[in-house]
Design a protein around this motif. Structure first.
Motif, mmCIF file in Angstrom:
data_model
loop_
_atom_site.group_PDB
_atom_site.id
_atom_site.type_symbol
_atom_site.label_atom_id
_atom_site.label_comp_id
_atom_site.label_asym_id
_atom_site.label_seq_id
_atom_site.Cartn_x
_atom_site.Cartn_y
_atom_site.Cartn_z
ATOM 1 N N PRO A 53 0.865 -1.197 0.000
ATOM 2 C CA PRO A 53 0.000 0.000 0.000
ATOM 3 C C PRO A 53 0.900 1.245 0.000
ATOM 4 C CG PRO A 53 0.081 -0.947 2.189
ATOM 5 C CD PRO A 53 0.841 -1.883 1.315
ATOM 6 N N SER A 54 1.357 1.626 -1.200
ATOM 7 C CA SER A 54 2.481 2.546 -1.313
ATOM 8 C C SER A 54 2.256 3.887 -0.632
ATOM 9 C CB SER A 54 2.820 2.770 -2.793
ATOM 10 O OG SER A 54 1.690 3.251 -3.494
ATOM 11 N N ALA A 55 0.998 4.312 -0.480
ATOM 12 C CA ALA A 55 0.772 5.585 0.205
ATOM 13 C C ALA A 55 1.137 5.486 1.680
ATOM 14 C CB ALA A 55 -0.690 6.002 0.053
ATOM 15 N N GLN A 56 1.092 4.281 2.246
ATOM 16 C CA GLN A 56 1.333 4.112 3.682
ATOM 17 C C GLN A 56 2.622 3.344 3.972
ATOM 18 O OE1 GLN A 56 -0.858 5.864 5.019
ATOM 19 N NE2 GLN A 56 -2.374 5.873 3.362
ATOM 20 N N ASP A 81 -4.467 0.916 -1.114
ATOM 21 C CA ASP A 81 -3.708 1.948 -0.401
ATOM 22 C C ASP A 81 -4.156 2.082 1.045
ATOM 23 O OD1 ASP A 81 -6.201 3.029 -0.738
ATOM 24 O OD2 ASP A 81 -5.484 5.034 -1.312
ATOM 25 N N THR A 82 -4.798 1.036 1.547
ATOM 26 C CA THR A 82 -5.313 1.079 2.920
ATOM 27 C C THR A 82 -4.518 0.123 3.797
ATOM 28 O OG1 THR A 82 -7.536 1.606 2.133
ATOM 29 C CG2 THR A 82 -7.330 0.746 4.379
ATOM 30 N N LEU A 83 -4.042 0.628 4.936
ATOM 31 C CA LEU A 83 -3.318 -0.167 5.920
ATOM 32 C C LEU A 83 -4.039 -0.049 7.256
ATOM 33 C CD1 LEU A 83 -0.835 -1.796 6.917
ATOM 34 C CD2 LEU A 83 0.299 0.410 7.323
ATOM 35 N N VAL A 84 -4.339 -1.184 7.865
ATOM 36 C CA VAL A 84 -5.077 -1.201 9.129
ATOM 37 C C VAL A 84 -4.307 -2.024 10.144
ATOM 38 C CG1 VAL A 84 -7.223 -1.842 10.290
ATOM 39 C CG2 VAL A 84 -7.283 -0.974 7.935
ATOM 40 N N LEU A 89 -5.050 3.755 8.068
ATOM 41 C CA LEU A 89 -4.453 4.717 7.154
ATOM 42 C C LEU A 89 -4.986 4.427 5.755
ATOM 43 C CD1 LEU A 89 -0.743 4.407 8.359
ATOM 44 C CD2 LEU A 89 -2.472 6.019 9.146
ATOM 45 N N GLN A 90 -5.616 5.415 5.144
ATOM 46 C CA GLN A 90 -6.173 5.257 3.804
ATOM 47 C C GLN A 90 -5.887 6.523 3.025
ATOM 48 O OE1 GLN A 90 -10.390 4.564 3.638
ATOM 49 N NE2 GLN A 90 -10.290 3.766 1.525
#
Length: 725
Positions: free
Chosen positions: A499-502, A657-660, A679-680
């Motif tokens: 999830p490259s954004a996070q 792109d979502t990390l939980v 994180l999204q």
């Protein structure tokens, strides 16, 4: 007186008859010889010059049906075969009465100093449509005791020859036949392309063809109507096996003395029992010590109910070319159109070395593994057993250098190495191909962009066991690929799986190792992958990290269609980590060890992963930094960082792109930290609870906003909803 009167009358009639006869004979001599010695004869015979031409320098006929020609030349074409013949003298006798019934019956022809042959041409001259009423041509005997030269394309036979041929043919598509005929040569020389093949040869050929119409046997099928007996004894030349710069092998005739001894009878598509052939040609050149070679290329054939073939070709000094074959071809039929049809009839043993301009055929040996292919030129060593045209158990094929390509899970693995294929015996007489490939050098790229290489390595080993048939591929094919320490020049290539954004790599190099089992589609069944990086730069939840990473994935396929894997037991080690908190504070020397359980990894689109996590970390400083800057916490909070290493238990999940992170619980004998984080994209949400002795704190994060709960923090936290079920 009356008697004298009758006598005088009879004499007058006799004189008149003789005068008429002599006049007729004289007229024939004038007309016949004029026909032979003026353009009139040539024009009459050469009405269709594209199909038949006949020319001569002079001719003579002294009796009706008898003729003699000098410097005769014939030429013609039938379909794609052009022929020609020449003779210094030709004498023949024609039966005249059959001409009245449109039948040319040539009783005999004698020719001197004969030369002629056949060559193939590009232009096809189709036969005219069949029509009734065509002339019949019957030549009882065409003979010569002085045949000097004959040829077929580049194959030329010269010597002291004699021939006797008879044939029948009706024009306009009528039947034809070749009467029993014979040709003999003494002290003959056979050459190909100007190079001598056989010399001092005595040869005899007997041949005949059954009467048949064109529609009954056309082209090569005429051999099914043919009897042919060839006997030859002579001395052969030598042969040199040359290997060109591109590795292609070729044969070149050189001076030498071998033997040719054959007696072969072909009858209507079959070799008759008793036929035999023996052929040897000494090898030219010298061995590694400079000594002239004394070995020879050999071919032997014997026919009974079956055809027995033995062939030998001694090994070259470089070991690239050799042959030792001992085969039996079931039956004695000779295929006229497809020589490949001999293969199902072949059984025996073949050992040899050869250079192939393409090794693509090696892929067919393990056709069950459609994701694996071979290409390029290369040498092959084979020790194979053949049963019914198929390689049998016990066969072995070794390729010391080959280009191999494997497509695995959307990745293209290409390398140069060696391969060895062995056929073992399986159940119910099945063959079990066992292939071993070692790529001494290899590279990995996406199958969609093969030019963009992102992994380079050495010593990749691939093994394939392909038992069974195509209907049960997934149950019968076993493949395994192993490699270690392959270089990954830029770890950012793995961002496509994160999830490259996070969470992503921002730079650094690393290594990749693997031990994977594959199925018939090149999909991973189970195995391990290990990614290691030293001094890697990473981005995680808005923070920059730098340090060492070691990911050890343990995979077991759960759903082939969705490319889903169980990843229980996978571990991630982070060491020598330095990171900068949102407030600018820096940390050094942090580490963590993460072990996954009940974990699942889906490498479809988008990539997703999740499961339980057991984490051992140096301290909870990184976890606290995810929620707020250090200066925003009460002073006592960062005493947790100095309170020793922490054991963390929780759940993690990412998709797109979502990390939980959820149900995160870090405890030791002095503190407790609970957290959940989502994180999204640019959005950040999460809750944190921290307790140290009698002090506690709750942090509610929503985007850039932070709300601290200093009273009733645990009650507040427990009332907040979980992100993961």
């Amino acid at each position: 007186m009356e008697w004298r009167s009758h006598r005088n009358t009879g004499m007058r009639w006799l004189r008149r008859a003789l005068i008429t006869l002599f006049a007729t004979y004289a007229l024939y001599l004038v007309a016949g010889n004029a026909f032979l010695n003026t353009p009139l004869g040539a024009r009459a015979l050469n009405a269709k010059p594209e199909r038949f031409q006949m020319h001569w320098s002079s001719g003579f006929t002294w009796w009706p049906g008898q003729l003699s020609l000098r410097d005769v030349a014939f030429q013609g074409q039938a379909r794609r075969l052009a022929w020609e013949a020449r003779a210094t003298r030709l004498e023949g006798r024609i039966a005249l009465w059959p001409l009245l019934s449109r039948r040319l019956h040539v009783i005999g022809v004698e020719a001197d100093e004969v030369e002629g042959g056949v060559r193939r041409v590009a232009q096809d001259l189709a036969a005219p449509p069949a029509r009734a009423g065509g002339w019949e041509l019957q030549f009882d005997r065409i003979a010569s005791r002085s045949v000097r030269r004959t040829y077929f394309d580049g194959l030329v036979l010269e010597g002291d020859g004699a021939v006797q041929v008879g044939f029948y043919k009706q024009l306009r598509g009528g039947p034809m036949a070749l009467m029993p005929s014979i040709a003999r040569f003494r002290q003959a020389r056979l050459a190909y392309g100007g190079a001598e093949l056989v010399r001092e040869a005595d040869a005899q050929v007997r041949f005949a063809m059954d009467r048949h119409r064109p529609e009954e046997a056309a082209g090569i099928d005429k051999l099914l109507k043919t009897e042919l007996a060839v006997a030859l004894k002579g001395k052969t030349s030598g042969v040199d096996i040359a290997v060109g710069p591109d590795g292609a092998a070729g044969l070149r005739l050189v001076p030498g003395t071998g033997t040719a001894d054959l007696d072969v009878v072909f009858a209507r598509g079959r070799l008759t029992p008793g036929s035999r052939l023996g052929w040897s040609m000494p090898l030219g050149g010298h061995d590694a010590t400079g000594t002239a070679r004394r070995d020879a290329l050999g071919l032997a054939l014997a026919v009974d109910r079956d055809i027995v073939v033995k062939a030998t070709m001694p090994r070259r000094d470089d070991g690239r070319i050799s042959l030792d074959a001992d085969l039996i071809l079931r039956g004695n039929d000779v295929p006229l159109r497809r020589l490949a049809s001999l293969l199902p009839r072949a059984s025996g043993h073949v050992v040899g070395d050869w250079h192939f301009s393409s090794l693509r055929w090696l892929s067919d040996m393990v056709a069950q593994a459609g994701w694996l292919s071979f290409d390029g030129a290369g040498d092959v060593h084979a020790d194979v057993r053949v049963v019914g045209g198929r390689l049998a158990a016990g066969s072995r094929i070794a390729v010391p250098a080959v280009d191999a390509v494997a497509h695995v899970m959307g990745h293209r693995v290409r390398g140069r190495g060696r391969a060895e294929l062995q056929l073992d015996a399986g159940a119910q007489d099945q063959r079990v191909p066992r292939l071993q490939v070692v790529m001494e050098h290899f590279e990995v790229a996406s199958s969609k962009a093969p030019a963009a290489v992102y992994v380079q390595g050495h010593d990749l080993r691939l093994s394939v066991n392909a038992a069974g048939d195509h209907a049960r591929l997934r149950d019968t094919l076993e493949a395994r690929v192993t490699f270690a320490g392959a270089r990954v020049p830029d770890l950012r290539v793995y961002n496509a799986l994160l999830p490259s954004a996070q969470m992503r790599f921002d730079g650094g190099a690393g290594t990749l190792s693997g031990d994977l089992s594959l199925d018939a589609a090149g999909e991973v069944g189970h195995g391990t992958l290990r990614v290691a990086g030293r001094g890697a730069r990473m981005h995680l939840a808005g923070m920059q990290l730098r340090g060492d990473i070691d990911l050890d994935l343990k995979l077991r396929r759960a759903n082939l269609k969705q490319r889903a894997f169980v990843a229980d037991g996978s571990t991630l080690r982070l060491g020598n980590i330095g990171f900068t908190e949102p407030g600018g504070e820096s940390r050094r020397g942090w580490w963590a060890r993460i072990r996954l359980d009940r974990a699942r990894l889906d490498v479809g689109s988008p990539v997703s992963a999740g499961g339980g996590a057991d984490v051992t970390m140096r301290d909870v400083g990184f976890l606290l930094a995810l929620f707020s800057r250090q200066k925003e916490y009460p002073a006592w909070v960062y005493r947790l960082v100095d309170a020793g290493q922490a054991q963390v238990r929780g759940r993690v999940h990412w998709r797109g792109d979502t990390l939980v992170l959820d149900r995160m619980r870090a405890v030791n004998d002095r503190y407790e930290v609970l957290a959940r984080l989502r994180l999204q994209g640019a959005r950040r949400h999460g809750d944190l609870y921290a307790r140290w002795r009698a002090l506690s704190l709750g942090v509610e994060m929503s985007g850039t906003q932070r709300r601290f709960h200093l009273v009733g923090a645990k009650t507040w936290y427990d009332r907040r909803p979980h992100y993961l079920r």
